[in-house]
Design a protein around this motif. Structure first.
Motif, PDB file in Angstrom:
ATOM      1  N   VAL A 318       0.840  -1.213   0.000  1.00  0.00           N
ATOM      2  CA  VAL A 318       0.000   0.000   0.000  1.00  0.00           C
ATOM      3  C   VAL A 318       0.871   1.258   0.000  1.00  0.00           C
ATOM      4  CG1 VAL A 318      -1.653   1.356   1.373  1.00  0.00           C
ATOM      5  CG2 VAL A 318      -2.025  -1.109   1.017  1.00  0.00           C
ATOM      6  N   GLU A 319       1.926   1.284   0.797  1.00  0.00           N
ATOM      7  CA  GLU A 319       2.750   2.504   0.852  1.00  0.00           C
ATOM      8  C   GLU A 319       3.591   2.696  -0.415  1.00  0.00           C
ATOM      9  OE1 GLU A 319       4.912   2.076   4.537  1.00  0.00           O
ATOM     10  OE2 GLU A 319       6.600   1.046   3.599  1.00  0.00           O
ATOM     11  N   ASN A 320       3.564   1.667  -1.290  1.00  0.00           N
ATOM     12  CA  ASN A 320       4.208   1.799  -2.598  1.00  0.00           C
ATOM     13  C   ASN A 320       3.186   2.092  -3.704  1.00  0.00           C
ATOM     14  OD1 ASN A 320       7.347   0.882  -2.925  1.00  0.00           O
ATOM     15  ND2 ASN A 320       6.451   0.003  -1.073  1.00  0.00           N
ATOM     16  N   GLY A 321       1.944   2.404  -3.301  1.00  0.00           N
ATOM     17  CA  GLY A 321       0.918   2.776  -4.276  1.00  0.00           C
ATOM     18  C   GLY A 321       0.182   1.603  -4.902  1.00  0.00           C
ATOM     19  N   TYR A 322       0.287   0.404  -4.291  1.00  0.00           N
ATOM     20  CA  TYR A 322      -0.399  -0.779  -4.818  1.00  0.00           C
ATOM     21  C   TYR A 322      -1.548  -1.190  -3.888  1.00  0.00           C
ATOM     22  CZ  TYR A 322       3.279  -1.608  -8.275  1.00  0.00           C
ATOM     23  OH  TYR A 322       4.136  -1.496  -9.339  1.00  0.00           O
ATOM     24  N   GLN A 323      -2.421  -2.069  -4.424  1.00  0.00           N
ATOM     25  CA  GLN A 323      -3.498  -2.634  -3.603  1.00  0.00           C
ATOM     26  C   GLN A 323      -3.065  -4.001  -3.053  1.00  0.00           C
ATOM     27  OE1 GLN A 323      -6.053  -2.124  -7.144  1.00  0.00           O
ATOM     28  NE2 GLN A 323      -7.700  -1.660  -5.698  1.00  0.00           N
ATOM     29  N   SER A 324      -3.703  -4.379  -1.947  1.00  0.00           N
ATOM     30  CA  SER A 324      -3.449  -5.695  -1.358  1.00  0.00           C
ATOM     31  C   SER A 324      -4.772  -6.435  -1.191  1.00  0.00           C
ATOM     32  CB  SER A 324      -2.784  -5.560   0.015  1.00  0.00           C
ATOM     33  OG  SER A 324      -1.476  -5.044  -0.113  1.00  0.00           O
ATOM     34  N   ALA A 325      -4.726  -7.762  -1.333  1.00  0.00           N
ATOM     35  CA  ALA A 325      -5.934  -8.581  -1.161  1.00  0.00           C
ATOM     36  C   ALA A 325      -5.656  -9.710  -0.188  1.00  0.00           C
ATOM     37  CB  ALA A 325      -6.376  -9.154  -2.507  1.00  0.00           C
ATOM     38  N   LEU A 326      -6.644 -10.032   0.626  1.00  0.00           N
ATOM     39  CA  LEU A 326      -6.566 -11.164   1.553  1.00  0.00           C
ATOM     40  C   LEU A 326      -7.779 -12.046   1.312  1.00  0.00           C
ATOM     41  CD1 LEU A 326      -5.635 -12.836   3.976  1.00  0.00           C
ATOM     42  CD2 LEU A 326      -6.579 -11.094   5.490  1.00  0.00           C
ATOM     43  N   MET A 327      -7.539 -13.290   0.907  1.00  0.00           N
ATOM     44  CA  MET A 327      -8.622 -14.214   0.590  1.00  0.00           C
ATOM     45  C   MET A 327      -8.752 -15.281   1.673  1.00  0.00           C
ATOM     46  SD  MET A 327      -8.197 -14.725  -3.492  1.00  0.00           S
ATOM     47  CE  MET A 327      -6.603 -13.980  -3.673  1.00  0.00           C
ATOM     48  N   ALA A 328      -9.948 -15.397   2.241  1.00  0.00           N
ATOM     49  CA  ALA A 328     -10.216 -16.401   3.278  1.00  0.00           C
ATOM     50  C   ALA A 328     -11.160 -17.456   2.701  1.00  0.00           C
ATOM     51  CB  ALA A 328     -10.853 -15.729   4.488  1.00  0.00           C
ATOM     52  N   PRO A 329     -11.178 -18.668   3.266  1.00  0.00           N
ATOM     53  CA  PRO A 329     -12.026 -19.733   2.703  1.00  0.00           C
ATOM     54  C   PRO A 329     -13.516 -19.543   2.952  1.00  0.00           C
ATOM     55  CG  PRO A 329     -10.818 -20.541   4.607  1.00  0.00           C
ATOM     56  CD  PRO A 329     -10.300 -19.179   4.331  1.00  0.00           C
ATOM     57  N   THR A 330     -13.893 -18.776   3.993  1.00  0.00           N
ATOM     58  CA  THR A 330     -15.324 -18.562   4.288  1.00  0.00           C
ATOM     59  C   THR A 330     -15.567 -17.102   4.636  1.00  0.00           C
ATOM     60  OG1 THR A 330     -15.090 -18.956   6.663  1.00  0.00           O
ATOM     61  CG2 THR A 330     -15.512 -20.899   5.282  1.00  0.00           C
ATOM     62  N   GLU A 331     -16.834 -16.704   4.532  1.00  0.00           N
ATOM     63  CA  GLU A 331     -17.173 -15.310   4.819  1.00  0.00           C
ATOM     64  C   GLU A 331     -16.974 -14.963   6.289  1.00  0.00           C
ATOM     65  OE1 GLU A 331     -20.839 -13.841   3.304  1.00  0.00           O
ATOM     66  OE2 GLU A 331     -20.219 -14.108   1.224  1.00  0.00           O
ATOM     67  N   ILE A 332     -17.261 -15.912   7.181  1.00  0.00           N
ATOM     68  CA  ILE A 332     -17.124 -15.616   8.613  1.00  0.00           C
ATOM     69  C   ILE A 332     -15.650 -15.349   8.957  1.00  0.00           C
ATOM     70  CG2 ILE A 332     -16.936 -18.029   9.382  1.00  0.00           C
ATOM     71  CD1 ILE A 332     -18.683 -17.214  11.803  1.00  0.00           C
ATOM     72  N   LEU A 333     -14.745 -16.063   8.289  1.00  0.00           N
ATOM     73  CA  LEU A 333     -13.311 -15.814   8.510  1.00  0.00           C
ATOM     74  C   LEU A 333     -12.879 -14.503   7.864  1.00  0.00           C
ATOM     75  CD1 LEU A 333     -11.709 -19.351   8.129  1.00  0.00           C
ATOM     76  CD2 LEU A 333     -12.071 -18.044  10.202  1.00  0.00           C
ATOM     77  N   ALA A 334     -13.446 -14.203   6.694  1.00  0.00           N
ATOM     78  CA  ALA A 334     -13.142 -12.929   6.041  1.00  0.00           C
ATOM     79  C   ALA A 334     -13.568 -11.765   6.943  1.00  0.00           C
ATOM     80  CB  ALA A 334     -13.848 -12.848   4.690  1.00  0.00           C
ATOM     81  N   GLU A 335     -14.751 -11.900   7.555  1.00  0.00           N
ATOM     82  CA  GLU A 335     -15.245 -10.856   8.466  1.00  0.00           C
ATOM     83  C   GLU A 335     -14.333 -10.712   9.676  1.00  0.00           C
ATOM     84  OE1 GLU A 335     -19.272 -11.953   9.346  1.00  0.00           O
ATOM     85  OE2 GLU A 335     -19.959 -11.527   7.305  1.00  0.00           O
ATOM     86  N   GLN A 336     -13.839 -11.835  10.171  1.00  0.00           N
ATOM     87  CA  GLN A 336     -12.932 -11.799  11.327  1.00  0.00           C
ATOM     88  C   GLN A 336     -11.624 -11.086  10.973  1.00  0.00           C
ATOM     89  OE1 GLN A 336     -12.674 -15.293  14.031  1.00  0.00           O
ATOM     90  NE2 GLN A 336     -10.532 -15.318  13.424  1.00  0.00           N
ATOM     91  N   HIS A 337     -11.075 -11.410   9.802  1.00  0.00           N
ATOM     92  CA  HIS A 337      -9.861 -10.713   9.345  1.00  0.00           C
ATOM     93  C   HIS A 337     -10.120  -9.209   9.205  1.00  0.00           C
ATOM     94  CE1 HIS A 337      -7.262 -14.108   8.805  1.00  0.00           C
ATOM     95  NE2 HIS A 337      -7.981 -14.663   7.851  1.00  0.00           N
ATOM     96  N   TYR A 338     -11.277  -8.873   8.646  1.00  0.00           N
ATOM     97  CA  TYR A 338     -11.631  -7.463   8.439  1.00  0.00           C
ATOM     98  C   TYR A 338     -11.681  -6.722   9.780  1.00  0.00           C
ATOM     99  CZ  TYR A 338     -14.478  -3.387   7.204  1.00  0.00           C
ATOM    100  OH  TYR A 338     -14.952  -2.107   7.043  1.00  0.00           O
TER     101      TYR A 338
END
Length: 699
Positions: A318-338
C-alpha cells in the motif's frame, strides 16, 4: 488367451507375456500392472526365509510379527453349531503358538501337515494363557509338488508380493521370473551416470533383479533406496525448473521499504511481536523488495500471529501505491480478518473494504472502489478471483488456508496483471517432506512460537463412562463465565444417524446437564447464513455451549472459549484433533481439551490420542499424522498436485528426498534445459513424462 509374443518394448501390454493372457492381465491391472515394466517394478512387500527365523519365547500379546516355523500338529474340531475350526500348532523347538481359522477353504485341511515349514504373518493374541494368531497370512515354503524346473525351489529367501484375488504368490513369482528371463536385456537406465557414481547406486537392470531375486535382505534395502531416489529426483527436477523459470522469466514488483505505514502501525501495536514473527517479516520483506515475484508459504499453528504478519506485508504494498488482497475460505473468517485489521489500522488513512458474496446494498460501490484503486486493502473469500472483480493495481495477495487452493488456482493468481507477490497461509502444519513435494514451488516460512500470553491447552483423555466427571469439571469453567464447545464426529456412511445423535446430545446437555446456560446446536445441513448467525452469537457470548456435528470453522476466534469436549475422539484424525483443540486457549485463561473415547479403541487410535496429550506442537503432530495415515489421506483426493510415488515413502525416505532435491536443483541451476551432453538422458526422460505437468505449474 492372448498370444504370447516377444517384444523389445517393456511398455508393451503385460497380456503378451508368457503365462499372462487377457484374463490374468485384467487381474494384474487391479494392482496397477498394465505393462511388462510395471510387472518388473511390482516390488515385494516383504521377504521370507526358509530358515527358522524367530525365538517365540520373546513374544507377547499385541506384537505384529512375520516368521518361519515348523508345524507341530493340526486339529479340526466342530463347534456346537456344527462349524469347523482349524487350528495348527507351530514351534521354534521350544515354545509353541496356536494359529486358528474360523472360516477357511476345505483345501487348508490337506495343506497343513506336521513337519512342514510355514511362513506366518499376523498379530499375537492370548487366550487362556496361550499365545495364538487368528487368521494369519501364511505361505507353505517347502512346496512338496514336483518343482524340479522351478527357479524358486532352492532359493533360501523368497519375495512376498502384494496380490489381488485370482493371483497367488506362486503365480506372481512365476510371472515375474518370466518377465526377467525374457526381457532383462531391454531394461533402460533412468539416472545419469554421474548420479549413479555419486551415490554408489547399482545400475537399474541389476537393481531391479536384486529387488526380486536378492538373497540378502540388508542389501535389498540399500537397493530400494535407489528407486526411492529416482521417484523423488524427477519430481524435484520439475520444481527446480519451475523455480528457475519463475525467478528468471517472471519479473515481479520491486517494492521499497519506505517505513511509513509499516513503522507507524508497528509502534502502535497493543502487543509485542514474537521473535518468530520478526524473522518471518524479514524473509517476506526481502522477497517483496527484490525483483522476483514472491511465492511463499507461511506455516504457523492457530494463534501464532499469521494475520499480523500478513498486515505488514499488505501495508508495504500500500505505501508503494499498490493494492493488497486477503482471501479467506469462508465469509465468517473474512469478516474476522476485516475486524482484526480495521482495529489495528485505527487512526491510519488506509481504505479497507470487505467484499462478501451474494447481492447486498453497497456491493457495486465496493467493486467500483476496487477497480478505481481507492480500496487499498480488500478482504473477501476466494471469490475475489472472479471475472467481475478487477483490481486497478494489485501488488500483494494473501490466500488463507491455502490447502483449499489447488495448483491451477495458484497459477491463475500468479499470472494476474503485474505478477503480484503471493503469500499462502496454513494453520495446518505440513511435514517438511510433504512441503517439499506438494509445495515444491514455494519458499517456506514458519511461525513456531506462540505469543507469551498464551498458555498451552491442557489435554485429557477420558473414557465415556467418566463423562459425568467431565461435566462437573466443565461446570466450574462455565461458572467463571467461560464458553464450551462439544463436538461429535460426522459418520460419513450415515449422516442422518450422526445428526440424530448430535440432536439427542444437544437436548441432553441443554435440558438435563446445563439447563441454566444458553446452548445451541450447529450441524452441516444448516444453511450457511444460519450457521454464521450461530457462530456470531457464540463469539458475542450470547451462547455459552455450542454442540456441533461438524468441525468448527478453522480460524474462528472466540478468546472466551476455554473448553473443548470431543466425543468419540477415537474416530478423528490427528490433524482434526489438533485443529479442534486450537479453537480454545485463545485468551489468557487456562484452557482444557477433553478427548472422550468410546471402547473399543484401536492401537492406531490410541497412538493418536496419546500424541495429543504429549505435545501441542503442530509440526510434531503433523509428522506423526503423516506416519499414521500417509500423504494421500492428509490432503484428501481434491488436493491437485500431490505426486504419486511408486517406490518412495515420505515418512521413511526423508533423507533420500533431501539428497534428490539438492541434486535436482544443482543440475537445473547449471543447465535448466538439459542441453549438456551428460544430461541427454534426463532430457529424454523428463520431457517425455513431465511436459503436461509443466504446463500446469510454469507461471
Amino acid at each position: 488367451m492372448a498370444e504370447s509374443k516377444k517384444t523389445t518394448d517393456l511398455n508393451s501390454e503385460v497380456k503378451y507375456l508368457k503365462g499372462v493372457g487377457e484374463h490374468r492381465a485384467q487381474l494384474l491391472s487391479k494392482l496397477g500392472i498394465k505393462t511388462i515394466l510395471d510387472l518388473m517394478e511390482h516390488f515385494p512387500k516383504v521377504y521370507i526365509s526358509r530358515k527358522l527365523s524367530v525365538t517365540l519365547g520373546d513374544l507377547k500379546p499385541g506384537d505384529m510379527l512375520a516368521f518361519t516355523a515348523v508345524i507341530s500338529w493340526v486339529d479340526v474340531h466342530q463347534t456346537a453349531k456344527g462349524r469347523n475350526i482349524l487350528s495348527i500348532g507351530v514351534s521354534d523347538g521350544k515354545v509353541g503358538i496356536i494359529c486358528s481359522w474360523f472360516t477357511y477353504p476345505p483345501v487348508y485341511e490337506k495343506m497343513f501337515l506336521p513337519g512342514r515349514l510355514v511362513w506366518l504373518n499376523g498379530t499375537i493374541t492370548e487366550f487362556n494363557g496361550q499365545l495364538e494368531m487368528v487368521h494369519p497370512e501364511f505361505e507353505l515354503i517347502d512346496d512338496w509338488e514336483d518343482t524340479k524346473e522351478d527357479f524358486w525351489k532352492n532359493r533360501e529367501v523368497l519375495p512376498v508380493y502384494p496380490l489381488t484375488e485370482g493371483i497367488n504368490q506362486k503365480l506372481m513369482r512365476r510371472l515375474i521370473y518370466n518377465a526377467f528371463a525374457l526381457y532383462a536385456g531391454f531394461i533402460e537406465e533412468k539416472l545419469p551416470e554421474n548420479i549413479i557414481a555419486k551415490h554408489h547406486f547399482l545400475e537399474r537392470k541389476t537393481a531391479l533383479q536384486k529387488m526380486h531375486f536378492g538373497q540378502n535382505p540388508a542389501e535389498i534395502e540399500k537397493v530400494r533406496r535407489r528407486f526411492a531416489y529416482e521417484d523423488f529426483f524427477y519430481t524435484q527436477l520439475l520444481w527446480a525448473r519451475h523455480k528457475t523459470f519463475h525467478t528468471t522469466k517472471t519479473k515481479g514488483i520491486k517494492f521499497i521499504n519506505k517505513k511509513q505505514l509499516t513503522t507507524g502501525v508497528y509502534k502502535k501495536l497493543p502487543f509485542t511481536l514474537t521473535k518468530a514473527q520478526k524473522k518471518v517479516l524479514w524473509e517476506i520483506f526481502a522477497d517483496m523488495c527484490s525483483e522476483k515475484q514472491m511465492s511463499r508459504l507461511l506455516q504457523g499453528d492457530v494463534g501464532s500471529g499469521k494475520t499480523v504478519v500478513t498486515l505488514f506485508a499488505m501495508l508495504l504494498a500500500v505505501e508503494n501505491g499498490y493494492q493488497s488482497a486477503l482471501m479467506a475460505p469462508t465469509e465468517i473468517l473474512a469478516e474476522q480478518h476485516y475486524e482484526t485489521i480495521t482495529n489495528l489500522l485505527k487512526g491510519f488513512e488506509v481504505q479497507v473494504c470487505l467484499l462478501k458474496g451474494g447481492v447486498y446494498k453497497g456491493k457495486e460501490a465496493i467493486k467500483k472502489a476496487i477497480a478505481e484503486g481507492s480500496a487499498q486493502i480488500v478482504i473477501g473469500t476466494h471469490a475475489l478471483l472472479q471475472k467481475d472483480i478487477n483490481f486497478k493495481r494489485l501488488g500483494f495477495a494473501c490466500v488463507d488456508e491455502q490447502h483449499r487452493f489447488g495448483v491451477e488456482q495458484r497459477a491463475k493468481l500468479a499470472n494476474l496483471a503485474e505478477h503480484p507477490d503471493l503469500l499462502y497461509l496454513s494453520a495446518t502444519p505440513i511435514p517438511r517432506s510433504l512441503a517439499m513435494t506438494v509445495y515444491g514451488d514455494l519458499e517456506v516460512s514458519i511461525l513456531d512460537e506462540l505469543p507469551p500470553t498464551r498458555k498451552p491447552v491442557r489435554t485429557i483423555i477420558r473414557p465415556s463412562s467418566k463423562i459425568d466427571t467431565v461435566y462437573s469439571e466443565v461446570r466450574q469453567e462455565l461458572a467463571l463465565g467461560r464458553q464450551v464447545y462439544i463436538v461429535c464426529p460426522l459418520v460419513e456412511e450415515s449422516e442422518k444417524i450422526a445428526l440424530l445423535d448430535a440432536t439427542k446430545l444437544y437436548e441432553y446437555i441443554s435440558q438435563k446437564v446445563f439447563p441454566e446456560y444458553p446452548a445451541s446446536l450447529l450441524h452441516g445441513r444448516m444453511p450457511v447464513k444460519e450457521k454464521d448467525m450461530i457462530m456470531q452469537k457464540f463469539k458475542a457470548g450470547e451462547i455459552k455451549i455450542l454442540v456441533s456435528t461438524t468441525v468448527i470453522e478453522v480460524g474462528v476466534d472466540v478468546p472466551n472459549a476455554s473448553v473443548m469436549i470431543v466425543e468419540h475422539a477415537e474416530r478423528f484424525g490427528l490433524a482434526q484433533l489438533h485443529q479442534l483443540r486450537g479453537r480454545v486457549g485463545r485468551g489468557s485463561a487456562q484452557a482444557y481439551c477433553y478427548l472422550i473415547e468410546h471402547s473399543p479403541v484401536s492401537e492406531v487410535a490410541w497412538q493418536r490420542l496419546t500424541t495429543m496429550t504429549k505435545t501441542t506442537d503442530g509440526f510434531i503432530i503433523a509428522e506423526k499424522d503423516l506416519e499414521l495415515r500417509g500423504p494421500g489421506e492428509i490432503f484428501g483426493y481434491e488436493q491437485s498436485g500431490l505426486p504419486v510415488f511408486r517406490f518412495a515413502n515420505l515418512v521413511r525416505d526423508q533423507e533420500i528426498l533431501r539428497l534428490a532435491r539438492q541434486d535436482a536443483f544443482e543440475i537445473v541451476h547449471a543447465d535448466p534445459d538439459f542441453e549438456l551432453p551428460e544430461n541427454a538422458l534426463l532430457k529424454k526422460i523428463y520431457f517425455s513424462q513431465f511436459t503436461d505437468k509443466e504446463k500446469l505449474i510454469l507461471y
